[in-house]
Motif scaffolding. Structure first.
Motif, PDB file in Angstrom:
ATOM      1  N   HIS A 174       0.832  -1.214   0.000  1.00  0.00           N
ATOM      2  CA  HIS A 174       0.000   0.000   0.000  1.00  0.00           C
ATOM      3  C   HIS A 174       0.858   1.252   0.000  1.00  0.00           C
ATOM      4  O   HIS A 174       0.587   2.217  -0.714  1.00  0.00           O
ATOM      5  N   ILE A 195       0.431   4.096  -2.798  1.00  0.00           N
ATOM      6  CA  ILE A 195      -0.182   5.366  -2.407  1.00  0.00           C
ATOM      7  C   ILE A 195       0.865   6.446  -2.144  1.00  0.00           C
ATOM      8  O   ILE A 195       0.697   7.594  -2.548  1.00  0.00           O
ATOM      9  N   TYR A 250      -3.389   2.405 -10.306  1.00  0.00           N
ATOM     10  CA  TYR A 250      -4.084   3.226  -9.308  1.00  0.00           C
ATOM     11  C   TYR A 250      -4.264   4.647  -9.836  1.00  0.00           C
ATOM     12  O   TYR A 250      -5.362   5.198  -9.799  1.00  0.00           O
ATOM     13  N   MET A 290      -7.874   6.509 -10.814  1.00  0.00           N
ATOM     14  CA  MET A 290      -8.369   7.710 -10.134  1.00  0.00           C
ATOM     15  C   MET A 290      -8.507   8.875 -11.129  1.00  0.00           C
ATOM     16  O   MET A 290      -9.439   9.663 -11.053  1.00  0.00           O
ATOM     17  N   ARG A 322      -6.503  11.391  -0.444  1.00  0.00           N
ATOM     18  CA  ARG A 322      -6.739   9.951  -0.400  1.00  0.00           C
ATOM     19  C   ARG A 322      -8.226   9.665  -0.447  1.00  0.00           C
ATOM     20  O   ARG A 322      -9.037  10.446   0.038  1.00  0.00           O
ATOM     21  N   SER A 323      -8.590   8.526  -1.005  1.00  0.00           N
ATOM     22  CA  SER A 323      -9.987   8.108  -1.021  1.00  0.00           C
ATOM     23  C   SER A 323     -10.282   7.350   0.270  1.00  0.00           C
ATOM     24  O   SER A 323      -9.612   6.357   0.574  1.00  0.00           O
ATOM     25  N   LYS A 324     -11.283   7.808   0.986  1.00  0.00           N
ATOM     26  CA  LYS A 324     -11.603   7.175   2.263  1.00  0.00           C
ATOM     27  C   LYS A 324     -12.969   6.475   2.227  1.00  0.00           C
ATOM     28  O   LYS A 324     -13.403   5.925   3.229  1.00  0.00           O
ATOM     29  N   HIS A 325     -13.621   6.555   1.101  1.00  0.00           N
ATOM     30  CA  HIS A 325     -14.964   5.949   0.994  1.00  0.00           C
ATOM     31  C   HIS A 325     -14.853   4.648   0.240  1.00  0.00           C
ATOM     32  O   HIS A 325     -13.952   4.476  -0.592  1.00  0.00           O
ATOM     33  N   TYR A 326     -15.820   3.749   0.463  1.00  0.00           N
ATOM     34  CA  TYR A 326     -15.740   2.474  -0.252  1.00  0.00           C
ATOM     35  C   TYR A 326     -16.007   2.644  -1.739  1.00  0.00           C
ATOM     36  O   TYR A 326     -15.566   1.830  -2.546  1.00  0.00           O
ATOM     37  N   SER A 327     -16.732   3.716  -2.107  1.00  0.00           N
ATOM     38  CA  SER A 327     -17.073   3.916  -3.506  1.00  0.00           C
ATOM     39  C   SER A 327     -16.276   5.055  -4.113  1.00  0.00           C
ATOM     40  O   SER A 327     -16.203   6.152  -3.555  1.00  0.00           O
ATOM     41  N   ILE A 328     -15.717   4.831  -5.293  1.00  0.00           N
ATOM     42  CA  ILE A 328     -14.935   5.858  -5.984  1.00  0.00           C
ATOM     43  C   ILE A 328     -15.822   7.018  -6.417  1.00  0.00           C
ATOM     44  O   ILE A 328     -15.333   8.094  -6.776  1.00  0.00           O
ATOM     45  N   TRP A 381     -17.326   9.055  -4.766  1.00  0.00           N
ATOM     46  CA  TRP A 381     -17.175  10.239  -3.909  1.00  0.00           C
ATOM     47  C   TRP A 381     -15.771  10.817  -3.922  1.00  0.00           C
ATOM     48  O   TRP A 381     -15.480  11.771  -3.209  1.00  0.00           O
ATOM     49  N   ASP A 401     -27.775  11.723  -8.699  1.00  0.00           N
ATOM     50  CA  ASP A 401     -28.108  10.557  -7.877  1.00  0.00           C
ATOM     51  C   ASP A 401     -28.495  10.914  -6.453  1.00  0.00           C
ATOM     52  O   ASP A 401     -28.395  10.078  -5.547  1.00  0.00           O
ATOM     53  N   GLY A 458     -30.255   7.888  -4.740  1.00  0.00           N
ATOM     54  CA  GLY A 458     -31.439   7.723  -5.589  1.00  0.00           C
ATOM     55  C   GLY A 458     -31.160   8.197  -6.986  1.00  0.00           C
ATOM     56  O   GLY A 458     -30.049   8.056  -7.496  1.00  0.00           O
ATOM     57  N   GLY A 459     -32.173   8.750  -7.640  1.00  0.00           N
ATOM     58  CA  GLY A 459     -31.974   9.388  -8.931  1.00  0.00           C
ATOM     59  C   GLY A 459     -31.847   8.413 -10.087  1.00  0.00           C
ATOM     60  O   GLY A 459     -32.415   7.323 -10.083  1.00  0.00           O
ATOM     61  N   GLY A 491      -7.768   2.427   6.088  1.00  0.00           N
ATOM     62  CA  GLY A 491      -8.850   3.305   5.660  1.00  0.00           C
ATOM     63  C   GLY A 491      -8.632   4.031   4.351  1.00  0.00           C
ATOM     64  O   GLY A 491      -9.496   4.801   3.918  1.00  0.00           O
ATOM     65  N   ASN A 519      -8.399   3.825   0.447  1.00  0.00           N
ATOM     66  CA  ASN A 519      -8.859   2.916  -0.595  1.00  0.00           C
ATOM     67  C   ASN A 519      -8.082   3.156  -1.883  1.00  0.00           C
ATOM     68  O   ASN A 519      -7.935   4.303  -2.309  1.00  0.00           O
ATOM     69  N   HIS A 579      -9.107   1.474  -4.598  1.00  0.00           N
ATOM     70  CA  HIS A 579     -10.093   1.132  -5.625  1.00  0.00           C
ATOM     71  C   HIS A 579      -9.514   0.195  -6.679  1.00  0.00           C
ATOM     72  O   HIS A 579      -9.938   0.219  -7.827  1.00  0.00           O
TER      73      HIS A 579
END
Lengths: 260, 282
Positions: free
Chosen positions: A13, A17, A46, A50, A82-88, A90, A126, B47-48, B109, B111, B113
């Motif tokens: 990592h 990163i 990576y 991104m 850095r990405s801290k969310h599970y979904s890219i 955000w 969304d 949503g959306g 923490g 990611n 991806h």
């Protein structure tokens, strides 16, 4: 002796990163490629992933800057954020703020405004769904309850203040213009409302006291207090003007609930 | 696949450029698609538009959920927010099954991806088996773990990947998403026998097959999912079915996405290959 899994992941990592050293001591070369070459696939992958995400979220900013400059901006962002969310999905949330704070990019405010505009369009796409009220909901409100009326607004609705003509530029890009007119600096900021109707993203500019009135209503100010604030500039026409705003907000489908 | 499960058929990845055609032309190319696989994360939004299309397509097609964020091999704790959102989406669309990859995606923490490789050791095996159990408890169902495509191996790896996959499935009582293209890619990159890999996979654990294209760079292959399935992968697919019997199969296309009709033509090729292979095995 086996390297603990935690250490393996820490090394791998850090390389991807933080530009740490490639963990060649714990990885294998093959007949065709060295471990270092194979590790570089992940390092480059990576950054490309991104960059692609940012490019997808800010397409007109990419066109405005051109591929080379956008790549440089994107790699700056990736190197520091850095990405801290599970979904890219955000990852681009901090892009506009990064641009406006970065020593390299902040002297071009049109970039941050384009980014803000495009991120807000994406959020509207969304945002959560909610059923708008129609005028019949207001028929049941008794006269004495109007002053204390509070509103809930559609989750997709946002207000954005812009000094540059970012909306027109993005619209031209969306319409397929080969040479869209570049964003221009205005004499004064324009307030824009962005929202979603069904699956369609809509926006319009707001003038006079509407932005202030809408912002107040969205933050929970009662209709009566909105009118009172309007009266400071519009004196005896405040009620009529506030009513006009409210009528437009209902027609747009912005109001989803009222609370007397 | 157990005899009690109805064969789901042949599917495609659900991609935004095809939404309108799927809904507006039900007798067109989509009539040749038995089910769609969604990338779960694309619909883990408030949503959306994504949910609008998802709900309407779900009315006509069975769906399966394929995720990229489970990070089943990470030393970080499982992301409970992700699991909660995943379960909520599953409750909404009632997928045939839920899958993710044998990999890790982040550390402390942060990611990446990306689907990062794991060393195949007893420590990793115990770790992954425990976490699959936890995930299945939260989701209330068995999940499918997909064999990865990887570019670098670890000096500590002592368990061949196919056996590693089999052990996870047997110990955690989960299922396998067998990505035949990934076997081909990883076999090239790590110089192992792709057919031997197939033989080591327990047939009763395999619930779905993936097919896809890749990019051969000479020294290695990158799993790009941006072009058609190549003949050696079709051949490996036929070998897989001769060993496994019929398995629901889909074609993954994630980049340079062609018209739906082109993907349906490729899916028909999967049907033809499967038909011939299973007739041989009968």
């Amino acid at each position: 002796m086996t390297t603990p899994l935690t250490e393996t992941q820490a090394l791998f990592h850090d390389f991807i990163i933080n530009d740490g050293p490639p963990p060649v001591a714990i990885t294998r070369s093959t007949e065709r490629a060295t471990a270092e070459d194979l590790l570089s696939i992940y390092y480059n992958g990576y950054r490309l992933c991104m960059l692609e995400a940012i490019g997808d979220d800010f397409p007109s900013l990419k066109i405005f800057l051109g591929d080379k400059a956008f790549d440089a901006l994107g790699r700056d962002y990736i190197s520091q954020v850095r990405s801290k969310h599970y979904s890219i999905r955000w990852y681009g949330q901090g892009f506009a703020a990064f641009i406006s704070e970065s020593p390299q990019w902040r002297d071009r405010p049109e970039l941050a405004e384009l980014a803000t505009w495009e991120w807000t369009l994406g959020k509207a796409t969304d945002a959560a769904d909610a059923e708008p009220l129609d005028f019949s909901a207001f028929a049941a409100v008794s006269p004495e309850d109007w002053a204390g009326l509070k509103f809930q607004f559609h989750p997709s609705l946002s207000i954005v203040d812009l000094l540059w003509t970012a909306p027109a530029f993005r619209q031209a890009v969306d319409d397929g213009a080969t040479s869209p007119a570049l964003p221009e600096l205005l004499d004064a900021p324009i307030s824009w409302a962005i929202w979603r109707d069904g699956t369609v993203i809509l926006y319009r500019s707001m003038a006079d006291d509407e932005p202030t009135a809408l912002a107040a209503a969205m933050s929970g100010t009662t209709f009566g207090d909105v009118c009172e604030a309007l009266a400071e500039t519009q004196s005896d026409q405040a009620g009529e003007i506030a009513g006009g705003y409210l009528r437009a907000w209902v027609e747009h489908g912005w109001i989803t609930a009222i609370e007397a | 696949m157990t005899s009690s499960e109805e064969f789901l058929g042949f599917g495609l990845g659900l991609r935004p450029p095809h939404y309108e055609e799927i809904l507006d032309d039900p007798d067109g190319p989509s009539s040749r698609v038995d089910w769609f696989e969604i990338i779960s994360e694309n619909y883990l939004v408030p949503g959306g538009k994504p949910i609008h299309y998802l709900d309407r397509i779900r009315e006509r097609f069975p769906l399966v959920m394929h995720g990229v964020s489970l990070s089943i091999g990470s030393v970080d704790p499982l992301d409970q927010d992700y699991l909660t959102d995943l379960k909520a989406l599953a409750d909404r669309i009632e997928p045939e099954w839920i899958s993710d990859h044998l990999c890790w995606t982040g550390f402390q923490g942060v990611n990446t991806h990306d689907l990062l490789p794991l060393p195949y050791t007893e420590e990793t095996l115990d770790h992954v088996v425990a976490r699959v159990g936890q995930v299945q408890d939260v989701l209330g169902r068995q999940i499918l773990i997909e064999n990865p495509s990887t570019y670098v191996g670890f000096t500590d790896s002592v368990i061949p990947e196919a056996e590693f996959m089999a052990e996870i499935a047997n110990r955690a009582d989960c299922l396998i998403l067998l990505d035949v293209n990934n076997i081909y890619v990883s076999a090239f990159n790590h110089e192992f026998d792709a057919h031997a890999y197939l033989v080591a996979i327990p047939p009763k654990r395999v619930r779905q097959i993936h097919l896809a294209g890749h990019s051969n760079e000479g020294s290695h292959i990158v799993d790009t999912h941006d072009r058609a399935v190549i003949d050696p992968v079709w051949s490996l697919y036929a070998d897989a079915l001769r060993l496994l019997g019929p398995v629901p199969t889909m074609i993954e296309r994630d980049a340079d996405i062609p018209p739906l009709s082109d993907l349906v033509t490729e899916l028909d090729q999967a049907r033809a290959v499967a038909g011939a292979a299973l007739a041989e095995a009968a």
